[in-house]
Enzyme design. Structure first.
Site, short mmCIF file in Angstrom:
data_model
loop_
_atom_site.label_atom_id
_atom_site.label_comp_id
_atom_site.label_asym_id
_atom_site.label_seq_id
_atom_site.Cartn_x
_atom_site.Cartn_y
_atom_site.Cartn_z
N HIS A 1 1.73 4.49 -2.93
CA HIS A 1 1.84 5.95 -2.82
C HIS A 1 3.19 6.42 -3.34
O HIS A 1 3.27 7.44 -4.04
CB HIS A 1 1.71 6.38 -1.36
CG HIS A 1 0.33 6.26 -0.79
ND1 HIS A 1 -0.79 6.72 -1.43
CD2 HIS A 1 -0.09 5.72 0.39
CE1 HIS A 1 -1.85 6.49 -0.67
NE2 HIS A 1 -1.46 5.89 0.44
N HIS B 1 0.83 -1.21 0.00
CA HIS B 1 0.00 0.00 0.00
C HIS B 1 0.86 1.26 0.00
O HIS B 1 0.66 2.16 -0.81
CB HIS B 1 -0.91 -0.02 1.23
CG HIS B 1 -1.75 1.20 1.40
ND1 HIS B 1 -3.09 1.24 1.08
CD2 HIS B 1 -1.45 2.44 1.89
CE1 HIS B 1 -3.57 2.45 1.34
NE2 HIS B 1 -2.59 3.20 1.84
N GLU B 2 1.84 1.30 0.89
CA GLU B 2 2.68 2.50 0.99
C GLU B 2 3.57 2.66 -0.25
O GLU B 2 3.82 3.77 -0.70
CB GLU B 2 3.51 2.46 2.26
CG GLU B 2 2.71 2.38 3.55
CD GLU B 2 1.71 3.50 3.71
OE1 GLU B 2 0.71 3.31 4.44
OE2 GLU B 2 1.89 4.59 3.12
#
Length: 313
Positions: free
Chosen positions: A234, A230-231
């Site tokens: 980004h 997820h990170e």
């Protein structure tokens, strides 16, 4: 961020102090001494900011006006690079092997340490998720990940993510194409920087991840290693699937249906928006349980390609 109560993916708070001094030792390990009295140097979300489980966000806030500015800037960069022959051929996607530097921020007693096996498993999860291997509907982004080095530091403040701007500048490795992961123990699951912020602050570029979220960790519902996915999303330039709420602009990706708010758990059939499509609860850029995650979409893969070409190639 997500919180471990439950931990949200991130809270964009960074702390700094006077310069820290650290001394690397054999095997990539290091010890460090930190000054007292760190001060706040960055964005603190307002009370009530929403994210995983109702907690704070895991990136700095991007207003609609800035979102539009970023899209315009990205288009200009892609056009300029195309004129220099750097562009990806029409119909193709960028692909690269990303070097990954894992920085283990343990305390003086060794709390926060993870095994080499867990780190290898985390790299494997990144390759699986970005390779589209968890669902027949998932996109293969074309990006792979290779462990470039593991570095262990013993510092009580760094372990708790204090003086984070300083410790990242002291320990970050590689160029704009290198993913640095700092494993820490804080009240969240992760925090990430965006690619368009690299030029103005390269020293803090990367992702901070709760060390218990690695495969085999103790973060209930979040210990399959997909917080890092997820990170990293980004870091590649993806927004949350709920960016902007129920709007057509939303996360700038056409094949992720709009949703009004983040997901908690894995609520099949959730539909928080009147716009077409159910909430993309299985998307890595929502806030679902790790076991619920299965995909990046083709549209997200295209955005990753464009952002990589514009800011990291």
């Amino acid at each position: 961020m997500r919180s471990l109560i439950p931990r949200p993916r991130a809270l964009a708070v960074v702390l700094t102090g006077a310069a820290l001094v650290f001394s690397p030792v054999a095997g990539g390990q290091a010890t460090a001494k930190a000054p007292a009295s760190p001060v706040n140097d960055c964005f603190v979300p307002p009370a009530g900011a929403s994210a995983k489980g109702g907690h704070g966000p895991d990136t700095r806030d991007i207003s609609l006006a800035e979102q539009k500015s970023i899209e315009a800037q990205t288009a200009q960069l892609l056009k300029a690079k195309a004129s220099r022959g750097i562009a990806v051929p029409k119909g193709a996607l960028a692909a690269a092997s990303v070097p990954v530097y894992v920085n283990v921020m343990r305390d003086a007693a060794g709390n926060g340490d993870v095994t080499d096996t867990q780190i290898s498993q985390q790299i494997a999860v990144l390759n699986k998720t970005f390779g589209g291997q968890e669902s027949s509907a998932a996109a293969n982004t074309g990006f792979t990940f290779t462990l470039a080095g593991t570095f262990r530091y013993s510092n009580n403040n760094w372990h708790k993510d204090k003086q984070s701007s300083t410790y990242r500048k002291q320990t970050r490795k590689g160029g704009k194409n290198a993913l640095n992961i700092w494993l820490v123990d804080f009240a969240y699951l992760g925090i990430a920087t965006f690619p368009w912020d690299y030029a103005r602050n390269p020293g803090i570029d990367g992702i901070r991840v709760q060390y218990t979220s690695l495969p085999g960790g103790t973060a209930t519902n979040y210990n399959l290693g997909e917080t890092a996915t997820h990170e990293a999303g980004h870091w590649f330039g993806l927004y949350h699937t709920f960016q902007g709420g129920c709007t057509s602009t939303n996360d700038e990706v056409s094949d992720t249906p709009a949703q009004s708010s983040s997901t908690n758990g894995c609520p099949t059939g959730r539909d928080s928006c009147s716009l077409p499509g159910l909430d993309p609860i299985h998307n890595y850029m929502d806030y679902s349980y790790d076991s619920c995650y299965t995909q990046f979409t083709p549209g997200q893969s295209t955005r990753i390609s464009n952002m990589w070409t514009a800011y990291r190639a």
